[in-house]
Design an enzyme around this catalytic site. Structure first.
Site, PDB file in Angstrom:
ATOM      1  CB  ALA A   1      51.227  41.400  45.701  1.00 38.49           C
ATOM      2  N   PRO A   2      53.267  41.145  48.204  1.00 41.95           N
ATOM      3  CG  PRO A   2      53.790  41.819  50.401  1.00 41.95           C
ATOM      4  CD  PRO A   2      53.416  40.614  49.567  1.00 41.95           C
ATOM      5  N   GLY A   3      55.572  42.225  47.035  1.00 43.78           N
ATOM      6  CA  GLY A   3      56.722  42.704  46.277  1.00 43.78           C
ATOM      7  C   GLY A   3      58.066  42.633  46.981  1.00 43.78           C
ATOM      8  N   GLY A   4      58.084  42.054  48.167  1.00 42.14           N
ATOM      9  CA  GLY A   4      59.355  42.002  48.913  1.00 42.14           C
ATOM     10  C   GLY A   4      60.462  41.301  48.138  1.00 42.14           C
TER      11      GLY A   4
ATOM     12  CD  GLU B   1      49.141  39.484  43.771  1.00 41.67           C
ATOM     13  OE1 GLU B   1      50.162  38.832  44.057  1.00 41.67           O
ATOM     14  OE2 GLU B   1      47.997  39.092  44.054  1.00 41.67           O
TER      15      GLU B   1
ATOM     16  NE  ARG C   1      48.633  39.304  48.258  1.00 45.66           N
ATOM     17  CZ  ARG C   1      49.291  39.107  49.398  1.00 45.66           C
ATOM     18  NH1 ARG C   1      48.722  39.412  50.551  1.00 45.66           N
ATOM     19  NH2 ARG C   1      50.499  38.598  49.405  1.00 45.66           N
TER      20      ARG C   1
ATOM     21  CB  CYS D   1      55.592  30.304  53.510  1.00 47.83           C
ATOM     22  SG  CYS D   1      53.938  30.872  53.142  1.00 47.83           S
TER      23      CYS D   1
HETATM   24  N1  SAM Z   1      56.568  36.933  46.600  1.00 51.95           N
HETATM   25  C1  SAM Z   1      55.731  37.804  47.416  1.00 51.95           C
HETATM   26  C2  SAM Z   1      56.622  38.596  48.349  1.00 51.95           C
HETATM   27  O1  SAM Z   1      57.654  38.072  48.770  1.00 51.95           O
HETATM   28  O2  SAM Z   1      56.288  39.749  48.656  1.00 51.95           O
HETATM   29  C3  SAM Z   1      54.678  36.991  48.156  1.00 51.95           C
HETATM   30  C4  SAM Z   1      53.795  36.214  47.220  1.00 51.95           C
HETATM   31  S1  SAM Z   1      52.459  35.406  48.020  1.00 51.95           S
HETATM   32  C5  SAM Z   1      53.207  33.972  48.658  1.00 51.95           C
HETATM   33  C6  SAM Z   1      51.568  34.764  46.677  1.00 51.95           C
HETATM   34  C7  SAM Z   1      50.818  35.825  45.872  1.00 51.95           C
HETATM   35  O3  SAM Z   1      50.290  35.191  44.695  1.00 51.95           O
HETATM   36  C8  SAM Z   1      49.619  36.459  46.557  1.00 51.95           C
HETATM   37  O4  SAM Z   1      49.771  37.846  46.549  1.00 51.95           O
HETATM   38  C9  SAM Z   1      48.424  36.051  45.682  1.00 51.95           C
HETATM   39  O5  SAM Z   1      47.422  37.041  45.605  1.00 51.95           O
HETATM   40  C10 SAM Z   1      49.092  35.848  44.351  1.00 51.95           C
HETATM   41  N2  SAM Z   1      48.412  34.941  43.398  1.00 51.95           N
HETATM   42  C11 SAM Z   1      47.693  33.832  43.672  1.00 51.95           C
HETATM   43  N3  SAM Z   1      47.286  33.238  42.547  1.00 51.95           N
HETATM   44  C12 SAM Z   1      47.766  33.995  41.515  1.00 51.95           C
HETATM   45  C13 SAM Z   1      47.668  33.903  40.097  1.00 51.95           C
HETATM   46  N4  SAM Z   1      46.994  32.908  39.522  1.00 51.95           N
HETATM   47  N5  SAM Z   1      48.282  34.843  39.357  1.00 51.95           N
HETATM   48  C14 SAM Z   1      48.963  35.863  39.941  1.00 51.95           C
HETATM   49  N6  SAM Z   1      49.068  35.995  41.278  1.00 51.95           N
HETATM   50  C15 SAM Z   1      48.480  35.089  42.050  1.00 51.95           C
END
Ligand code: SAM
Length: 298
Positions: free
Chosen positions: A122-125, A144, A149, A238
């Protein structure tokens, strides 16, 4: 003593860490932290193409420039709010996304018919981008754990018109080891050390860096378990800190079943020094700080 979280100044521990890791190149990063970047977007190739988006946005008064990433535009005279009120946005023809974050799905090089896991999605981009780059012909699973999210991701996937996608609201560490995927994107939760903007709230702390690294190691290990032999895994964060990047990869190499694959991009990127065959982008006037690497399971 200076407070290390929740302020809008760069915490001392981070400055020290950056100098320890990068020497004088740390100054580039610190300069990048004060940059205000223009809004960037990805043309959603599931619905349209770059030329049509450029035309539509220009006719609405947005000033667009081509970015190095081939399906992306830089908008120099508008905010995210302005763009999110535009018709192309409402129609899901564009997705507001940083240029750096477009790189991992690009490197994944997804192909028609492949089964692909976006593990922390999430958010899925990036899920949308992977789908778009295959013309909607890959079979996607987007996981996610955060429900709010997750709902946002479902909304985005729908608006962007992503087909063949199965979404799961679960801790990715709990995914059944029975699953096997051709390719996996692990865009891991991180401290955000690459995306700091001085003047805005800065929430990085030493604890957050440490906790992120612990979770990243677990998620990467799980991702490798879920990957087919010969499969490709993209690891990205990031963050520009070794603790969350190279050190995490080192733990995976100890398994003895994966290796780095040299990343090949048909365009140039600004680079920070990093382990050979990995990419670390410094924050600057166009890019957010970002790390990415390609792993192959042996
Ligand atoms: N790839 C996404 C995008 O480009 O839209 C952004 C992802 S963001 C960096 C990381 C995500 O991992 C967050 O939404 C967070 O809630 C989720 N997250 C953290 N720990 C997690 C877990 N153990 N299992 C699944 N999701 C997790």
């Amino acid at each position: 003593m200076k407070k290390e979280t929740g302020g809008n100044e760069i915490p001392a521990f981070l400055t020290e860490l950056l100098y320890r890791q990068y020497g004088s190149a740390a100054e580039n990063i610190l300069r990048g932290y004060v940059q205000k970047r223009p809004v960037t977007l990805r043309a959603n190739l599931l619905k349209t193409n770059l030329e049509s988006v450029e035309k539509a946005l220009s006719s609405l008064g947005f000033h667009c420039e081509r970015a190095a990433v081939p399906f992306a535009l830089i908008v120099t005279n508008a905010s995210e709010e302005d763009l999110s009120r535009s018709a192309p946005y409402e129609r899901g023809e564009i997705y507001l996304q940083s240029l750096s974050s477009m790189i991992p799905p690009f490197l994944l090089n997804a192909q028609e018919g492949e089964s692909i896991l976006d593990m922390t999605a999430a958010p899925g981009g990036k899920t949308c981008e992977i789908s778009a780059l295959t013309g909607g012909k890959a079979f996607l699973t987007a996981c996610e754990r955060d429900k709010i999210r997750f709902d946002r991701m479902n909304f985005n996937l729908k608006r962007q018109g992503v087909p063949h996608v199965n979404t799961i609201c679960r801790d990715a560490l709990m995914l059944d080891d029975f699953f096997r995927f051709d390719k996996i994107l692990l865009d891991a939760p991180c401290s955000g050390s690459g995306t700091i903007t001085v003047g805005e709230r800065i929430k990085i702390s030493e604890k957050l860096v440490q906790n992120s690294a612990i979770l990243q190691v677990k998620l990467l290990n799980k991702a490798l378990n879920l990957l087919k032999k010969g499969g490709i895994l993209i690891y990205s964060t990031c963050s520009v800190l070794q603790t969350e990047n190279e050190a995490v990869l080192q733990t995976a190499f100890k398994r003895g079943d994966c290796e780095l694959v040299p990343p090949e991009l048909p365009f140039d990127l600004p680079r920070l020094p990093s382990t050979p065959n990995t990419i670390c982008i410094p924050p600057n006037e166009l890019y957010e700080g970002f790390f990415t690497a390609i792993l192959r399971k042996k």
